[in-house]
Design a protein around this motif. Structure first.
Motif, short mmCIF file in Angstrom:
data_model
loop_
_atom_site.label_atom_id
_atom_site.label_comp_id
_atom_site.label_asym_id
_atom_site.label_seq_id
_atom_site.Cartn_x
_atom_site.Cartn_y
_atom_site.Cartn_z
N THR A 107 0.83 -1.21 0.00
CA THR A 107 0.00 0.00 0.00
C THR A 107 0.87 1.26 0.00
O THR A 107 0.59 2.21 -0.74
N ALA A 108 1.94 1.26 0.80
CA ALA A 108 2.85 2.42 0.83
C ALA A 108 3.50 2.62 -0.53
O ALA A 108 3.65 3.76 -0.99
N ALA A 109 3.89 1.52 -1.18
CA ALA A 109 4.49 1.61 -2.52
C ALA A 109 3.49 2.20 -3.51
O ALA A 109 3.83 3.05 -4.34
N GLU A 110 2.24 1.74 -3.43
CA GLU A 110 1.21 2.24 -4.35
C GLU A 110 0.94 3.73 -4.11
O GLU A 110 0.76 4.49 -5.06
N GLN A 111 0.93 4.15 -2.84
CA GLN A 111 0.72 5.57 -2.54
C GLN A 111 1.85 6.41 -3.12
O GLN A 111 1.61 7.47 -3.70
N LEU A 112 3.08 5.92 -2.99
CA LEU A 112 4.23 6.62 -3.55
C LEU A 112 4.10 6.73 -5.07
O LEU A 112 4.35 7.78 -5.66
N ALA A 113 3.69 5.65 -5.71
CA ALA A 113 3.53 5.64 -7.17
C ALA A 113 2.45 6.64 -7.60
O ALA A 113 2.62 7.34 -8.60
N ARG A 116 3.77 10.13 -7.33
CA ARG A 116 4.71 10.40 -8.42
C ARG A 116 4.05 10.33 -9.79
O ARG A 116 4.73 10.38 -10.81
N LYS A 117 2.73 10.16 -9.81
CA LYS A 117 1.94 10.13 -11.06
C LYS A 117 2.41 9.02 -12.00
O LYS A 117 2.50 9.21 -13.22
N CYS A 118 2.74 7.86 -11.44
CA CYS A 118 3.16 6.71 -12.25
C CYS A 118 1.95 6.09 -12.94
O CYS A 118 0.83 6.16 -12.43
N ARG A 119 2.19 5.47 -14.09
CA ARG A 119 1.15 4.77 -14.83
C ARG A 119 0.76 3.47 -14.13
O ARG A 119 -0.40 3.09 -14.06
N ALA A 120 1.78 2.77 -13.62
CA ALA A 120 1.55 1.44 -13.06
C ALA A 120 2.70 1.07 -12.14
O ALA A 120 3.77 1.68 -12.18
N ILE A 121 2.45 0.05 -11.34
CA ILE A 121 3.52 -0.63 -10.61
C ILE A 121 3.77 -1.93 -11.33
O ILE A 121 2.82 -2.66 -11.68
N THR A 122 5.04 -2.22 -11.62
CA THR A 122 5.40 -3.45 -12.31
C THR A 122 6.31 -4.28 -11.41
O THR A 122 6.95 -3.75 -10.50
N MET A 123 6.34 -5.57 -11.66
CA MET A 123 7.20 -6.47 -10.89
C MET A 123 7.45 -7.72 -11.70
O MET A 123 6.74 -7.99 -12.67
N THR A 124 8.47 -8.47 -11.28
CA THR A 124 8.70 -9.78 -11.86
C THR A 124 8.57 -10.81 -10.74
O THR A 124 9.04 -10.58 -9.62
N VAL A 125 7.91 -11.92 -11.05
CA VAL A 125 7.69 -13.00 -10.09
C VAL A 125 8.11 -14.30 -10.77
O VAL A 125 7.77 -14.52 -11.95
N TYR A 136 -0.57 -11.59 -5.17
CA TYR A 136 -0.54 -10.31 -5.90
C TYR A 136 -1.82 -10.10 -6.71
O TYR A 136 -2.34 -8.98 -6.78
N GLU A 137 -2.35 -11.16 -7.31
CA GLU A 137 -3.60 -11.02 -8.08
C GLU A 137 -4.75 -10.55 -7.19
O GLU A 137 -5.57 -9.74 -7.60
N ARG A 138 -4.78 -11.05 -5.95
CA ARG A 138 -5.84 -10.61 -5.02
C ARG A 138 -5.70 -9.13 -4.68
O ARG A 138 -6.65 -8.51 -4.20
N ARG A 139 -4.54 -8.56 -4.94
CA ARG A 139 -4.31 -7.15 -4.66
C ARG A 139 -4.31 -6.30 -5.94
O ARG A 139 -3.82 -5.19 -5.96
N GLY A 140 -4.83 -6.87 -7.03
CA GLY A 140 -5.03 -6.09 -8.24
C GLY A 140 -3.93 -6.16 -9.28
O GLY A 140 -3.98 -5.45 -10.28
N TYR A 141 -2.92 -7.00 -9.06
CA TYR A 141 -1.83 -7.15 -10.03
C TYR A 141 -2.20 -8.23 -11.02
O TYR A 141 -2.76 -9.26 -10.65
N GLN A 142 -1.87 -7.98 -12.29
CA GLN A 142 -2.23 -8.91 -13.36
C GLN A 142 -1.00 -9.29 -14.17
O GLN A 142 -0.13 -8.45 -14.41
#
Length: 172
Positions: A107-113, A116-125, A136-142
């Protein structure tokens, strides 16, 4: 005594504690207490003081830490990449998992994003980490459909089987 906000920005002084936390959560027997373990997939260490020092020297990156009573219980690496915020190394101490610390760091990472007007948060799993992908899917990541090879570099761990990353994102 708990701080009002247990999440703050880590500094280079935190490197030894971060190395210990991240390696305890991802590798070796201590990691098997938590569900984030990669011990069956990878040997070696998850991070080192040297690689963390490189992260701190990146002007586009920061590490958020979660502390309770001066104990480091969690962290997450964030790096601005174009219009996106890359999220990595989300870690919670195996002894403190299932207490919502990972969700609070996310949540803190998403608030920061958003700030900063970011388009998205990305990650590799790692693709075989099905329970983590579902979390992550339960938290809206696809899944984006993009895959990346796992680095053939012992600094990231020694593979015990063929591994690859999937890219996931959450549009903000």
């Amino acid at each position: 005594m708990t701080h009002l906000n247990p999440i703050s920005t880590a500094t280079e002084q935190d490197i030894p504690a971060l190395v210990s936390l991240v390696n305890s959560a991802y590798r070796g027997d201590s990691s098997r207490k938590g569900w984030t373990t990669e011990a069956d997939l990878l040997g070696g260490v998850r991070t080192s003081e040297e690689s963390l020092r490189e992260m701190f020297q990146n002007p586009n990156a920061l590490i958020l830490k979660y502390e309770d009573a001066d104990h480091l219980l969690g962290c997450v690496y964030l790096e601005a990449k174009g219009n996106d915020l890359y999220l990595g190394m989300l870690t919670v101490s195996p002894d403190a998992q299932a207490n919502g610390i990972g969700k609070q760091l996310l949540t803190a990472a998403e608030q920061l994003a958003v700030e900063r007007k970011c388009r998205a948060i990305t990650m590799t799993v790692i693709t075989v980490r099905h329970e983590l992908i579902a979390w992550y899917e339960r938290r809206g990541y696809q899944p984006t459909g993009n895959k990346q090879p796992f680095p053939d570099d012992p600094r990231f761990g020694i593979k015990k089987q063929p591994l690859e990353f999937m890219v996931m994102e959450k549009i903000l």
